[in-house]
Design a protein around this motif. Sequence first.
Motif, mmCIF file in Angstrom:
data_model
loop_
_atom_site.group_PDB
_atom_site.id
_atom_site.type_symbol
_atom_site.label_atom_id
_atom_site.label_comp_id
_atom_site.label_asym_id
_atom_site.label_seq_id
_atom_site.Cartn_x
_atom_site.Cartn_y
_atom_site.Cartn_z
ATOM 1 N N UNK A 36 20.942 -3.218 112.522
ATOM 2 C CA UNK A 36 21.411 -3.370 111.153
ATOM 3 C C UNK A 36 22.851 -2.893 111.036
ATOM 4 N N UNK A 37 23.667 -3.674 110.364
ATOM 5 C CA UNK A 37 25.035 -3.276 110.078
ATOM 6 C C UNK A 37 25.233 -3.283 108.570
ATOM 7 N N UNK A 38 24.146 -3.049 107.882
ATOM 8 C CA UNK A 38 24.181 -3.014 106.421
ATOM 9 C C UNK A 38 25.034 -1.829 105.989
ATOM 10 N N UNK A 66 29.503 -0.328 108.207
ATOM 11 C CA UNK A 66 29.829 -1.701 107.818
ATOM 12 C C UNK A 66 30.518 -2.438 108.959
ATOM 13 N N UNK A 67 30.383 -3.746 108.956
ATOM 14 C CA UNK A 67 31.078 -4.572 109.952
ATOM 15 C C UNK A 67 32.512 -4.838 109.537
ATOM 16 N N UNK A 68 32.752 -4.866 108.241
ATOM 17 C CA UNK A 68 34.079 -5.212 107.739
ATOM 18 C C UNK A 68 34.447 -4.310 106.570
ATOM 19 N N UNK A 83 28.414 -9.369 100.273
ATOM 20 C CA UNK A 83 28.256 -9.285 101.719
ATOM 21 C C UNK A 83 27.749 -7.882 102.029
ATOM 22 N N UNK A 84 26.495 -7.758 102.398
ATOM 23 C CA UNK A 84 25.870 -6.456 102.636
ATOM 24 C C UNK A 84 26.455 -5.729 103.835
ATOM 25 N N UNK A 85 27.286 -6.391 104.616
ATOM 26 C CA UNK A 85 27.893 -5.781 105.802
ATOM 27 C C UNK A 85 29.349 -5.383 105.572
ATOM 28 N N UNK A 98 40.122 4.579 94.537
ATOM 29 C CA UNK A 98 39.484 5.012 93.300
ATOM 30 C C UNK A 98 37.983 4.749 93.305
ATOM 31 N N UNK A 99 37.547 3.865 94.206
ATOM 32 C CA UNK A 99 36.113 3.510 94.258
ATOM 33 C C UNK A 99 35.772 3.016 95.645
ATOM 34 N N UNK A 100 34.592 3.391 96.107
ATOM 35 C CA UNK A 100 34.067 2.924 97.387
ATOM 36 C C UNK A 100 32.722 2.269 97.099
ATOM 37 N N UNK A 101 32.566 1.027 97.553
ATOM 38 C CA UNK A 101 31.312 0.313 97.302
ATOM 39 C C UNK A 101 31.048 -0.675 98.437
ATOM 40 N N UNK A 102 29.838 -1.145 98.482
ATOM 41 C CA UNK A 102 29.469 -2.162 99.462
ATOM 42 C C UNK A 102 29.393 -3.509 98.775
ATOM 43 N N UNK A 103 29.568 -4.530 99.533
ATOM 44 C CA UNK A 103 29.436 -5.875 98.983
ATOM 45 C C UNK A 103 30.575 -6.705 99.394
#
Length: 103
Positions: A36-38, A66-68, A83-85, A98-103
């Motif tokens: 998993x690279x989620x 994360x992959x990217x 993009x979950x990765x 100011x913000x860190x998030x996935x997607x």
Amino acid sequence: MRLPILTSFATTAALLVSACGSSPATGQAADPAPVSSRCNAAPAQFAVGRNADAALENEARTRAGAKAVRVLRPNQVVTMEFNAERLNLTVDDAGRVTRVSCG
């Protein structure tokens, strides 16, 4: 005249379809489950308040698994697909995260 051409075409199509349906031989293990690279943004929260540069992007991406990574700047046009990765680092005009998030 047409019958040999149609027969040849049908035979070729059948061979192509049967080649796509092959399965592993008996006794062989199936492919292992993919790693998993989620993305998980929690470990990358250290980046908030810091200036975004290549080193910070790489460290945050690595910690998040994360992959990217992409840096989202004010008024920048970005795609909205999830993009979950991928890790997103949102920065202000000064380049501070100011913000860190996935997607």
